[in-house]
Design an enzyme around this catalytic site. Structure first.
Site, mmCIF file in Angstrom:
data_model
loop_
_atom_site.group_PDB
_atom_site.id
_atom_site.type_symbol
_atom_site.label_atom_id
_atom_site.label_comp_id
_atom_site.label_asym_id
_atom_site.label_seq_id
_atom_site.Cartn_x
_atom_site.Cartn_y
_atom_site.Cartn_z
ATOM 1 N N GLY A 154 0.846 -1.188 0.000
ATOM 2 C CA GLY A 154 0.000 0.000 0.000
ATOM 3 C C GLY A 154 0.883 1.240 0.000
ATOM 4 N N ILE A 156 2.467 2.878 2.410
ATOM 5 C CA ILE A 156 3.725 2.788 3.156
ATOM 6 C C ILE A 156 4.663 1.795 2.494
ATOM 7 C CG2 ILE A 156 4.776 2.147 5.356
ATOM 8 C CD1 ILE A 156 2.188 3.175 6.712
ATOM 9 N N THR A 234 6.606 -2.498 11.251
ATOM 10 C CA THR A 234 6.153 -1.178 11.703
ATOM 11 C C THR A 234 4.639 -1.053 11.544
ATOM 12 O OG1 THR A 234 6.650 -0.295 9.495
ATOM 13 C CG2 THR A 234 8.329 0.017 11.201
ATOM 14 N N ARG A 236 1.527 -3.751 12.720
ATOM 15 C CA ARG A 236 0.819 -4.160 13.932
ATOM 16 C C ARG A 236 1.485 -5.414 14.500
ATOM 17 N NH1 ARG A 236 -0.848 0.208 13.981
ATOM 18 N NH2 ARG A 236 -2.993 0.968 14.192
ATOM 19 N N GLU A 265 1.970 -3.702 24.406
ATOM 20 C CA GLU A 265 3.074 -2.757 24.516
ATOM 21 C C GLU A 265 3.086 -2.084 25.877
ATOM 22 O OE1 GLU A 265 2.306 -0.281 21.112
ATOM 23 O OE2 GLU A 265 2.906 -1.839 19.703
ATOM 24 N N HIS A 283 6.511 1.973 19.212
ATOM 25 C CA HIS A 283 5.382 2.305 18.350
ATOM 26 C C HIS A 283 5.474 3.777 17.927
ATOM 27 C CE1 HIS A 283 1.107 0.752 17.356
ATOM 28 N NE2 HIS A 283 1.452 1.679 16.475
ATOM 29 N N ALA A 285 7.109 4.882 14.908
ATOM 30 C CA ALA A 285 7.488 5.084 13.508
ATOM 31 C C ALA A 285 6.810 6.307 12.903
ATOM 32 C CB ALA A 285 7.160 3.840 12.691
#
Length: 310
Positions: A154, A156, A234, A236, A265, A283, A285
């Site tokens: 996609g 990213i 980066t 889930r 987390e 988390h 990024a």
């Protein structure tokens, strides 16, 4: 008319107050996160009870929480991942869910490459050793000219591919939805997941977390990877079976990993914190000033657009 808008992301309006100003200028009363961390279910229930809209990060919004929000008209996701939101129940209640498509794609793509390089070149243990005045040479693996497998192509994934071209990398991709014109134009080859895992030196995940993608990468898939493979996530945490990955890293069956996300987390298994072949992110990024500003403005615009129309 005054609307009450709940905002859970801690970085909302950080650095640039524009999204906060946008909402207040339109008469919105803001309910900001008072805890300075991700909210738990009970806290969400208490804060969401009388709000008209919510701008949410990774805090939970399940059926129990939505049942406590009779006035809620819109959920504006601060980001693109919606696995923390009960989309089915929201739809049943007639509550639209919007996302901030493209707002953080460059920040996440940059960070993906950073994790890839750091894991490949053992940058963290080298840094730690140097701080102890240990100047021994550490031999690591190359990135230049290697094969990168992108699980998800996609916005990213495409951003990572563009950056990887600068490293003269051969790029493979696995995605159920194929952008064949992009594939041809950018010399990317769509392959099966098995072929990608077997042939890639670097593997990067860029998929949403769904029932179908949960633990997509497990013991079998990790076992198919090269001994010198590096896996980066980066997206889930739930995309990877963490127990299987931890075992592979401990036993050095793959070269390394870069993880910005975990199923819980911080990770509950302290084994992750003891590895020198793993680079960990919190988390973060998407946490650049530009991306935060983009997400904030888009999330606020989505709320205001909906409230104006309705």
């Amino acid at each position: 008319m005054t609307y009450k808008v709940m905002v859970t992301p801690r970085s909302f309006g950080k650095g640039n107050p524009q999204p906060i100003d946008m909402l207040r200028e339109k008469g919105c009363e803001l309910v900001l996160n008072p805890y300075g961390r991700i909210l738990n279910k009970q806290e969400m229930k208490e804060l969401i009870r009388d709000v008209d809209a919510v701008i949410v990060g990774v805090d939970p919004i399940d059926k129990e929480i939505l049942e406590q929000a009779p006035k809620l008209k819109i959920i504006s996701k601060y980001g693109v991942g919606t696995d923390n939101i009960d989309l089915v129940f929201a739809k049943e209640k007639g509550i639209p869910v919007t996302v901030t498509n493209g707002a953080n794609k460059d920040a996440v793509a940059d960070y993906t490459i950073a994790l890839m390089l750091a894991a490949a070149r053992r940058m963290i243990p080298i840094d730690h050793a140097c701080r102890q005045r240990n100047w021994n040479k550490v031999t690591s693996v190359d990135v230049w000219g290697k094969t990168l497998g992108l699980i998800g192509l996609g916005a990213i994934g495409k951003g990572v591919a563009a950056r990887a071209k600068g490293f003269n990398m051969n790029i493979l991709a696995y995605d159920l939805i194929k952008d064949e014109s992009y594939e041809t134009e950018h010399q990317i080859n769509y392959v099966s997941l098995e072929e990608l895992l077997t042939n890639s030196d670097f593997i990067s995940l860029h998929l949403p977390l769904t029932k179908q993608t949960h633990h997509l990468i497990g013991e079998k898939e990790i076992g198919a990877m090269k001994e010198n493979a590096v896996i980066v996530n980066t997206a889930r945490g739930g995309l990877i079976n963490e127990r299987a990955l931890l075992s592979a890293l401990q036993e050095k069956r793959i070269w390394g990993a870069g993880l910005d996300v975990f199923e819980q987390e911080p990770p509950q298994d302290v084994g992750f914190l003891e590895l020198d072949n793993l680079v960990i992110g919190s988390h973060c990024a998407a946490s650049t000033y530009q991306a935060i500003e983009n997400m904030g403005v888009m999330a606020a615009e989505n709320v205001l657009e909906y409230l104006r129309i309705h």
